[in-house]
Each structure stands twice: as C-alpha cells, then as structure tokens.
Scaffold this motif. Structure first.
Motif, mmCIF file in Angstrom:
data_model
loop_
_atom_site.group_PDB
_atom_site.id
_atom_site.type_symbol
_atom_site.label_atom_id
_atom_site.label_comp_id
_atom_site.label_asym_id
_atom_site.label_seq_id
_atom_site.Cartn_x
_atom_site.Cartn_y
_atom_site.Cartn_z
ATOM 1 N N GLY A 1 32.371 -28.938 17.673
ATOM 2 C CA GLY A 1 31.856 -28.522 16.682
ATOM 3 C C GLY A 1 31.428 -27.518 16.948
ATOM 4 O O GLY A 1 29.813 -26.795 17.288
ATOM 5 N N GLY A 2 32.027 -26.595 16.692
ATOM 6 C CA GLY A 2 31.847 -24.564 17.222
ATOM 7 C C GLY A 2 31.458 -23.523 16.477
ATOM 8 O O GLY A 2 29.949 -22.854 17.012
ATOM 9 N N MET A 3 31.275 -24.122 15.242
ATOM 10 C CA MET A 3 30.873 -23.666 13.844
ATOM 11 C C MET A 3 28.589 -24.054 14.602
ATOM 12 O O MET A 3 28.208 -23.132 14.293
ATOM 13 C CB MET A 3 30.708 -24.177 13.076
ATOM 14 C CG MET A 3 32.180 -23.056 11.934
ATOM 15 S SD MET A 3 31.948 -21.241 12.216
ATOM 16 C CE MET A 3 30.623 -20.909 11.625
ATOM 17 N N SER A 4 28.849 -24.947 14.915
ATOM 18 C CA SER A 4 26.971 -25.361 14.970
ATOM 19 C C SER A 4 27.213 -25.308 16.654
ATOM 20 O O SER A 4 26.055 -25.366 17.195
ATOM 21 C CB SER A 4 27.247 -27.029 14.740
ATOM 22 O OG SER A 4 28.294 -27.943 15.981
ATOM 23 N N ARG A 5 27.779 -24.820 17.519
ATOM 24 C CA ARG A 5 27.052 -24.159 19.240
ATOM 25 C C ARG A 5 26.217 -22.764 18.787
ATOM 26 O O ARG A 5 26.426 -21.884 17.957
ATOM 27 C CB ARG A 5 28.147 -23.847 19.874
ATOM 28 C CG ARG A 5 28.343 -23.518 21.115
ATOM 29 C CD ARG A 5 29.392 -22.991 22.035
ATOM 30 N NE ARG A 5 30.320 -24.441 21.949
ATOM 31 C CZ ARG A 5 31.469 -24.123 21.159
ATOM 32 N NH1 ARG A 5 31.982 -23.262 20.778
ATOM 33 N NH2 ARG A 5 32.185 -25.600 21.883
ATOM 34 N N GLN A 6 24.877 -22.999 19.273
ATOM 35 C CA GLN A 6 24.357 -21.638 19.068
ATOM 36 C C GLN A 6 24.540 -20.472 19.636
ATOM 37 O O GLN A 6 25.444 -20.759 20.717
ATOM 38 C CB GLN A 6 22.997 -22.402 19.311
ATOM 39 C CG GLN A 6 22.259 -23.009 18.193
ATOM 40 C CD GLN A 6 20.384 -23.090 18.804
ATOM 41 O OE1 GLN A 6 20.078 -24.210 19.762
ATOM 42 N NE2 GLN A 6 20.024 -22.162 19.055
ATOM 43 N N VAL A 7 24.867 -19.383 19.178
ATOM 44 C CA VAL A 7 25.336 -17.896 19.642
ATOM 45 C C VAL A 7 23.888 -17.081 19.892
ATOM 46 O O VAL A 7 22.876 -17.740 19.059
ATOM 47 C CB VAL A 7 26.260 -17.520 19.705
ATOM 48 C CG1 VAL A 7 27.549 -18.400 19.629
ATOM 49 C CG2 VAL A 7 25.901 -17.033 18.189
ATOM 50 N N PRO A 8 23.353 -16.644 20.638
ATOM 51 C CA PRO A 8 22.573 -15.654 21.036
ATOM 52 C C PRO A 8 22.453 -14.885 19.639
ATOM 53 O O PRO A 8 22.900 -14.568 18.610
ATOM 54 C CB PRO A 8 23.116 -14.217 21.819
ATOM 55 C CG PRO A 8 23.623 -15.422 22.789
ATOM 56 C CD PRO A 8 24.307 -15.800 22.029
ATOM 57 N N ALA B 1 25.703 -24.769 5.148
ATOM 58 C CA ALA B 1 26.674 -25.585 6.139
ATOM 59 C C ALA B 1 26.844 -25.949 7.099
ATOM 60 O O ALA B 1 28.143 -26.979 7.571
ATOM 61 C CB ALA B 1 27.611 -25.630 4.614
ATOM 62 N N TRP B 2 27.061 -24.660 7.791
ATOM 63 C CA TRP B 2 28.021 -24.465 9.298
ATOM 64 C C TRP B 2 27.127 -23.899 10.494
ATOM 65 O O TRP B 2 27.850 -24.548 11.414
ATOM 66 C CB TRP B 2 29.451 -23.527 8.914
ATOM 67 C CG TRP B 2 29.987 -23.714 8.175
ATOM 68 C CD1 TRP B 2 30.613 -25.275 7.662
ATOM 69 C CD2 TRP B 2 30.399 -23.042 7.126
ATOM 70 N NE1 TRP B 2 31.803 -25.222 6.621
ATOM 71 C CE2 TRP B 2 31.846 -23.976 6.279
ATOM 72 C CE3 TRP B 2 31.304 -21.612 7.233
ATOM 73 C CZ2 TRP B 2 32.772 -23.414 5.445
ATOM 74 C CZ3 TRP B 2 31.980 -21.040 6.386
ATOM 75 C CH2 TRP B 2 32.699 -21.847 5.762
ATOM 76 N N LEU B 3 26.224 -23.557 10.494
ATOM 77 C CA LEU B 3 25.392 -23.219 11.421
ATOM 78 C C LEU B 3 24.514 -23.723 11.693
ATOM 79 O O LEU B 3 24.266 -25.411 11.260
ATOM 80 C CB LEU B 3 24.489 -21.387 11.325
ATOM 81 C CG LEU B 3 25.682 -21.297 10.431
ATOM 82 C CD1 LEU B 3 24.582 -19.604 9.890
ATOM 83 C CD2 LEU B 3 27.310 -20.770 12.044
ATOM 84 N N ASP B 4 24.268 -23.922 13.462
ATOM 85 C CA ASP B 4 22.870 -24.967 13.789
ATOM 86 C C ASP B 4 21.968 -24.763 12.452
ATOM 87 O O ASP B 4 21.703 -23.119 12.780
ATOM 88 C CB ASP B 4 22.878 -24.644 15.588
ATOM 89 C CG ASP B 4 21.032 -24.730 15.900
ATOM 90 O OD1 ASP B 4 21.611 -25.511 15.991
ATOM 91 O OD2 ASP B 4 20.087 -23.792 15.644
ATOM 92 N N PRO B 5 21.124 -25.465 12.042
ATOM 93 C CA PRO B 5 19.740 -25.185 11.413
ATOM 94 C C PRO B 5 19.317 -23.753 11.787
ATOM 95 O O PRO B 5 17.588 -23.079 10.953
ATOM 96 C CB PRO B 5 19.313 -26.491 11.761
ATOM 97 C CG PRO B 5 19.908 -27.304 12.345
ATOM 98 C CD PRO B 5 20.780 -26.651 12.976
ATOM 99 N N ALA B 6 18.952 -23.238 13.333
ATOM 100 C CA ALA B 6 17.577 -22.081 13.792
ATOM 101 C C ALA B 6 18.768 -20.920 13.348
ATOM 102 O O ALA B 6 18.470 -19.899 12.886
ATOM 103 C CB ALA B 6 17.152 -22.267 14.795
#
Length: 212
Positions: A136-143, A93-98
């Motif tokens: 869009g902070g939740m969908s922003r990719q992090v390492p 629901a919240w994260l980037d697809p990867a």
C-alpha cells in the motif's frame, strides 16, 4: 543528512553509485579504497568497509540522479523529471483520497508537478522502510506542501512526519529551476523524525563535470 543531485548525459546508474561512494569517503574523511558498494538480495544498495557507518539511498531517472547519506537512521531518496502526466486519473487511481483531491483541485498546468511531488515522497518512504511501494505504498499519506506552488527556498527542506506515523518523515523540493523534484524520507524508530529542528537539510546540486 547529505542529499546531492545532478543532471547527467547518460549512464545514470553507474554515476549515481560513483557519487555515493565518493561522497561517503568525503563525509568520513577516508580514502576511496576503504569504501565500496554492495547490494542486498532485493537490490537495495549499501556501503561496505568503513561506509557501513552510513545509511544511504540512491535514485536515478533519465538524465538525473540523487544520493542521500546519513549516520542517524534509514533514509530514502527519489528524483523525477517534471513532465506532463495524466495526473488527475493517476491521482484518483493510486493516491489517498485527500491527496487526490488536492492534486485535482489545482490548476491543470500544475497537476503533474503536484503528483510528482507526492510520488517522490512515497518512493522515498518506501526506500526508507526497505519495502518499496509494496504493502500500500502509493496510498500511504505523505505531507502536503505548506504552500503551492512552492517558493524558491534554495533547496532547503524540513521533513515533516507522515500523518499518524511519527517515526517517518518526508518532504520534496523542486530543483533545477523547477525541472526536477527530489523527495527525501527518514525513518527514526526513536521517534526523532517528528522534531523538525533535527531534520532540516539542504539538497545540493553537483556540477555535471563532478557527477560520477
């Protein structure tokens, strides 16, 4: 950068603020009376007095808190208690697809911790940007971690640049024998956040008796 965390027996917010001011005084080698805590209109804490020389961030959860202090660039910190979550549904629901694919691809018993590993970084990045999880902070990719489950590295961290965002770097670490996760982020508009040799740090636990 200094990152400190501890478990608490209640009153996390007050103790986090007390630990922040005391740590700043120790770092700057000044009396406590020369530093005080203030808040921006949006609630973000900052230090007044001599403490203005430092960039800071504060976080607290039930039974735990953490603070981060640095003289170099805006910083963010977040702490979470590792607990059971509906991690696959939350990830989709919240994260980037990867990121969601990574979480859901792990064994079921590890998915909640993995979700929180990403969540703490996203919260920290939002704090470093001064905007929280808005825009869009939740969908922003992090390492993602280099290995999972992460090894026992004694709280050591190397912040890595966010994908496609070289002036932002983040990382997370399991602490307290895996019962908590601390995420940290650094914003460096000069581009230095992409150099891992200048963003190595350690996350130190403060004894309960000294926490706040």
């Amino acid at each position: 950068m200094t990152v400190l965390w501890c478990t608490t027996d209640g009153d996390e917010r007050r103790k986090a603020h007390a630990l922040l001011v005391r740590s700043a005084a120790e770092i700057l080698d000044v009396p406590l009376s020369e530093i005080w805590l203030e808040h921006e209109a949006g609630g973000r804490p900052f230090l007044g007095g001599v403490g203005k020389a430092l960039q800071v961030s504060v976080t607290h959860a039930r039974g735990a808190l953490a603070v981060a202090l640095t003289g170099r660039a805006p910083v963010g910190v977040d702490v979470e208690v590792v607990r059971g979550l509906r991690a696959p549904a939350m990830a989709r629901a919240w994260l980037d697809p990867a990121e969601a694919a990574w979480v859901t691809g792990l064994p079921e018993g590890e998915q909640s911790a993995a979700f929180l590993w990403l969540w703490t970084q996203k919260e920290s990045v939002g704090k470093a940007l001064g905007q929280g999880l808005r825009q869009g902070g939740m969908s922003r990719q992090v390492p993602l971690p280099e290995q999972w489950p992460p090894g026992d590295d004694g709280g050591r961290l190397v912040l890595h640049p966010l994908p496609g965002v070289p002036d932002l770097a983040s990382a997370a670490v399991m602490v307290g024998e895996g019962r908590h996760i601390v995420g940290v982020a650094l914003r460096d508009d000069a581009g230095g956040a992409s150099r891992a040799d200048v963003v190595r740090l350690e996350v130190h636990q403060v004894p309960l008796a000294s926490c706040g």
